[in-house]
Structures are given as structure tokens and as C-alpha cells.
Design a protein around this motif. Structure first.
Motif, PDB file in Angstrom:
ATOM      1  N   LEU A  34     -13.200  -6.852   5.336  1.00  0.00           N
ATOM      2  CA  LEU A  34     -11.673  -7.308   5.326  1.00  0.00           C
ATOM      3  C   LEU A  34     -10.744  -5.944   5.896  1.00  0.00           C
ATOM      4  O   LEU A  34      -9.889  -6.230   6.597  1.00  0.00           O
ATOM      5  CB  LEU A  34     -11.261  -7.496   4.015  1.00  0.00           C
ATOM      6  N   VAL A  37     -10.904  -6.423   9.665  1.00  0.00           N
ATOM      7  CA  VAL A  37      -9.917  -7.492   9.878  1.00  0.00           C
ATOM      8  C   VAL A  37      -8.409  -6.710  10.124  1.00  0.00           C
ATOM      9  O   VAL A  37      -7.685  -7.122  10.889  1.00  0.00           O
ATOM     10  CB  VAL A  37      -9.834  -8.703   8.982  1.00  0.00           C
ATOM     11  N   MET A  38      -7.989  -6.024   9.013  1.00  0.00           N
ATOM     12  CA  MET A  38      -6.696  -5.542   8.902  1.00  0.00           C
ATOM     13  C   MET A  38      -6.497  -4.423  10.301  1.00  0.00           C
ATOM     14  O   MET A  38      -5.591  -4.400  10.701  1.00  0.00           O
ATOM     15  CB  MET A  38      -6.337  -4.807   7.770  1.00  0.00           C
ATOM     16  N   LEU A  41      -6.131  -6.351  13.182  1.00  0.00           N
ATOM     17  CA  LEU A  41      -4.946  -6.924  13.378  1.00  0.00           C
ATOM     18  C   LEU A  41      -3.737  -5.876  13.704  1.00  0.00           C
ATOM     19  O   LEU A  41      -2.829  -6.342  14.478  1.00  0.00           O
ATOM     20  CB  LEU A  41      -4.479  -7.546  11.940  1.00  0.00           C
ATOM     21  N   VAL A  53       5.306  -2.514  12.404  1.00  0.00           N
ATOM     22  CA  VAL A  53       4.473  -3.278  11.736  1.00  0.00           C
ATOM     23  C   VAL A  53       2.999  -2.773  11.685  1.00  0.00           C
ATOM     24  O   VAL A  53       2.337  -2.910  10.716  1.00  0.00           O
ATOM     25  CB  VAL A  53       4.642  -4.608  12.074  1.00  0.00           C
ATOM     26  N   VAL A  56       2.524   0.059   9.197  1.00  0.00           N
ATOM     27  CA  VAL A  56       2.774  -0.111   8.084  1.00  0.00           C
ATOM     28  C   VAL A  56       1.531  -1.108   7.490  1.00  0.00           C
ATOM     29  O   VAL A  56       0.908  -0.901   6.432  1.00  0.00           O
ATOM     30  CB  VAL A  56       3.858  -1.046   7.889  1.00  0.00           C
ATOM     31  N   GLN A  57       0.863  -1.632   8.567  1.00  0.00           N
ATOM     32  CA  GLN A  57      -0.173  -2.428   8.071  1.00  0.00           C
ATOM     33  C   GLN A  57      -1.442  -1.476   7.834  1.00  0.00           C
ATOM     34  O   GLN A  57      -2.227  -1.557   7.115  1.00  0.00           O
ATOM     35  CB  GLN A  57      -0.762  -3.284   9.461  1.00  0.00           C
ATOM     36  N   ILE A  60      -0.367   0.537   4.394  1.00  0.00           N
ATOM     37  CA  ILE A  60      -0.106  -0.262   3.363  1.00  0.00           C
ATOM     38  C   ILE A  60      -1.479  -1.316   2.953  1.00  0.00           C
ATOM     39  O   ILE A  60      -2.225  -0.879   1.817  1.00  0.00           O
ATOM     40  CB  ILE A  60       1.145  -1.050   3.363  1.00  0.00           C
ATOM     41  N   TYR A  61      -1.642  -2.119   4.075  1.00  0.00           N
ATOM     42  CA  TYR A  61      -2.903  -2.986   3.848  1.00  0.00           C
ATOM     43  C   TYR A  61      -4.376  -2.154   3.771  1.00  0.00           C
ATOM     44  O   TYR A  61      -4.952  -1.955   2.942  1.00  0.00           O
ATOM     45  CB  TYR A  61      -2.765  -3.999   4.926  1.00  0.00           C
ATOM     46  N   ILE A  65      -3.893  -1.003  -0.137  1.00  0.00           N
ATOM     47  CA  ILE A  65      -4.280  -2.082  -0.995  1.00  0.00           C
ATOM     48  C   ILE A  65      -5.896  -2.152  -1.066  1.00  0.00           C
ATOM     49  O   ILE A  65      -6.587  -2.348  -2.118  1.00  0.00           O
ATOM     50  CB  ILE A  65      -3.729  -3.253  -0.474  1.00  0.00           C
ATOM     51  N   LEU A  68      -7.313   0.049  -3.370  1.00  0.00           N
ATOM     52  CA  LEU A  68      -7.334  -0.422  -4.746  1.00  0.00           C
ATOM     53  C   LEU A  68      -8.385  -1.536  -4.960  1.00  0.00           C
ATOM     54  O   LEU A  68      -9.062  -1.415  -6.212  1.00  0.00           O
ATOM     55  CB  LEU A  68      -5.934  -1.227  -4.839  1.00  0.00           C
ATOM     56  N   PHE A  69      -8.594  -2.326  -4.094  1.00  0.00           N
ATOM     57  CA  PHE A  69     -10.106  -3.104  -4.181  1.00  0.00           C
ATOM     58  C   PHE A  69     -11.289  -2.294  -4.417  1.00  0.00           C
ATOM     59  O   PHE A  69     -12.058  -2.966  -5.118  1.00  0.00           O
ATOM     60  CB  PHE A  69      -9.874  -4.095  -2.728  1.00  0.00           C
ATOM     61  N   VAL A 149       8.472  -3.537  -7.117  1.00  0.00           N
ATOM     62  CA  VAL A 149       7.282  -2.450  -7.152  1.00  0.00           C
ATOM     63  C   VAL A 149       7.249  -1.887  -8.327  1.00  0.00           C
ATOM     64  O   VAL A 149       6.076  -1.455  -9.148  1.00  0.00           O
ATOM     65  CB  VAL A 149       7.192  -1.854  -5.837  1.00  0.00           C
TER      66      VAL A 149
END
Lengths: 173, 100
Positions: A34, A37-38, A41, A53, A56-57, A60-61, A65, A68-69, A149
């Protein structure tokens, strides 16, 4: 032409990562694909000229995130998933259904959405104009998301905290 | 020059991969990751349409989607930790405390 090649290469990486997410049985492998993928992207966003974007992608992603996963996967010591009867039924019904859906939507999009080319760097504005939009025109939604948030932080702490006073649910043998 | 429909097809493929993962996966964390994959597919079509119509609002909406996804991930993973403490499993087939 070069743009099309870059688009196709990173699109292929993207799709390969997404398919790998489905194929792998261990969650940590799915998480790493994943992240692939990000990251690809973000390159696609750069091709579209959306530098804000893209950054930020990644931050953040792919950064926050997914950390965290991965942290939760390691915390819970998640192993490979087991297959059961229900998952076999989902596999039999789900894979052909989604294949059919994706082929149908791809066909409709290719037929009807026109093939006007998106120019590379087609976005009109520098980050200054995005800041103008974000902090002027969309100021109220921006502040609402900051409250969201804050609430999410408090909710996560409350949910994940060890509650010593609350009665632990009894496990039945 | 890359046609707009190529971006939309890529976005659709990512979305359907997310839906498939949501349907066939049995690990609750992987299901959650499939949801993130769906959000990423939607974000790509947001940015592609914003580039097509020469407007910046699409980028701002993608930013909002990312913030909401971050909040959702934080709360969702906390819920997963709480579920794991209660049920001691991550398999969604075995999390059936609400069943009679």
C-alpha cells in the motif's frame, strides 16, 4: 510521449501494488505494498501538476497513516490470516463481481468521457493560490477539520487506553 | 499528453481493488487498508478532474479527504486495538459477540 510513458510505468506500479495487497496474506506485506501504491500515486499527482497534493500525499498518507498501520500490526503481532468457509464464499462471489465491475466502468469511461488530453502541469496556480483558497474561501471547513482531528486524537486515546478501573470482560472457556 | 480517461481508469482500477480487498480479506487491518486504497482511488479522480477543469478546488477537497482519512485511521486503529483486547483475534469471522 515521455509523459505517457511515465504515466504508464507508475500506473503499472500502482496497479501491481494494489493487486499485491490483495494477494498477500500477511498484513505487513499488504501495508508495504500500500505504501508503494501511495508513492507512485504521488508521482501521478506530480504529472498532473498538483505539487501540493503530491507532497501532502507523501507526508500524510505514506508517512503518518501508514506508520500508524505498521505500528498497530507490530503491536498486535498480527500473523497471516486464516481462511474459513465465509471467506471462500466471498472469494467466489467477490472476485468475478469486481472484475466485471471494473471492466464495465473502464469501458464506459473510455467510451464516453472523451479523450481530451490533460496537459502536464495543467494546474493553474502555485501553492500561493491554494493557500488563498484554503485559508480564505474554505476557512470554515478548514477549522472544522482541525476540530475533527482534535476529537479524533481524544477518541483514539480513550479507545486505546488501558482502563484499569473498568471491569475486564470475562473470557468464557 | 495523457488523456483524462486514462487517469479515470487507473482510479477505477484502484477503487475496485479496494472493494475486492474489502470483500475477500478476513484480517481486519487489511480490510481497513482496502478502505484507504479506495480513498486513494477517489483522490486521483478528484485531482484529474481538477486538472481538466482548471480549478484548484479539487486539490483543496483532496486535502480535506486526506485529513478525514487520517482521523478515521487513528480512531479505527484504536477500535481495532480495543477489539483485539476483547476478542483476542483479528479475524472478522470470529468477531461475532453481537450474535446470539
Amino acid at each position: 510521449m515521455l509523459h505517457l510513458i511515465v504515466f504508464l510505468v507508475f500506473g503499472a506500479i500502482c496497479v501491481a501494488g494494489a493487486v499485491n495487497l490483495l494477494v498477500q496474506s500477511h498484513p505487513i506485506n499488504s501495508a508495504l505494498s500500500l505504501i508503494t501504491v501511495m508513492g507512485s500515486l504521488a508521482v501521478e499527482y506530480l504529472l498532473l501538476g498538483a505539487e501540493f497534493v503530491a507532497v501532502v500525499q507523501v507526508i500524510i498518507y505514506a508517512g503518518a497513516i501508514m506508520v500508524l498501520f505498521v505500528f498497530v500490526i507490530m503491536l498486535l503481532n498480527a500473523g497471516a490470516e486464516e481462511r474459513t468457509q465465509g471467506s471462500r464464499v466471498a472469494m467466489i462471489l467477490g472476485v468475478p463481481g469486481t472484475l466485471l465491475g471494473s471492466l464495465l466502468s473502464a469501458w464506459v469511461l473510455l467510451q464516453h468521457s472523451g479523450t481530451r488530453a490533460v496537459h502536464v502541469g495543467a494546474m493553474p496556480g502555485p501553492p500561493k493560490e491554494i493557500a488563498q483558497l484554503l485559508f480564505h474561501d474554505f476557512l470554515l471547513p478548514f477549522e472544522v477539520t482541525s476540530i475533527l482531528v482534535l476529537i479524533a486524537i481524544m477518541g483514539a486515546v480513550v479507545l486505546a487506553a488501558h482502563s484499569e478501573s473498568a471491569p475486564q470482560p470475562k473470557k468464557e472457556g | 499528453m495523457v488523456p483524462l480517461s486514462y487517469y479515470l481508469v487507473l482510479s477505477g482500477i484502484l477503487f475496485t481493488c479496494g472493494v475486492t480487498g474489502f470483500l475477500i480479506k478476513r484480517n481486519i487491518i487489511t480490510i481497513f487498508m482496502s478502505i484507504e486504497l479506495m480513498l486513494n482511488g477517489v483522490n486521483l479522480s478528484f485531482v484529474a478532474f481538477a486538472a481538466q477543469w482548471h480549478t484548484l478546488s479539487g486539490q483543496v477537497f483532496v486535502f480535506f479527504v486526506m485529513v478525514v482519512a487520517a482521523a478515521e485511521a487513528a480512531v479505527g486503529l484504536a477500535i481495532i486495538i480495543a477489539v483485539y483486547r476483547t476478542c483476542e483475534t483479528l479475524n472478522v469471522d470470529q468477531i461475532n459477540l453481537l450474535k446470539l
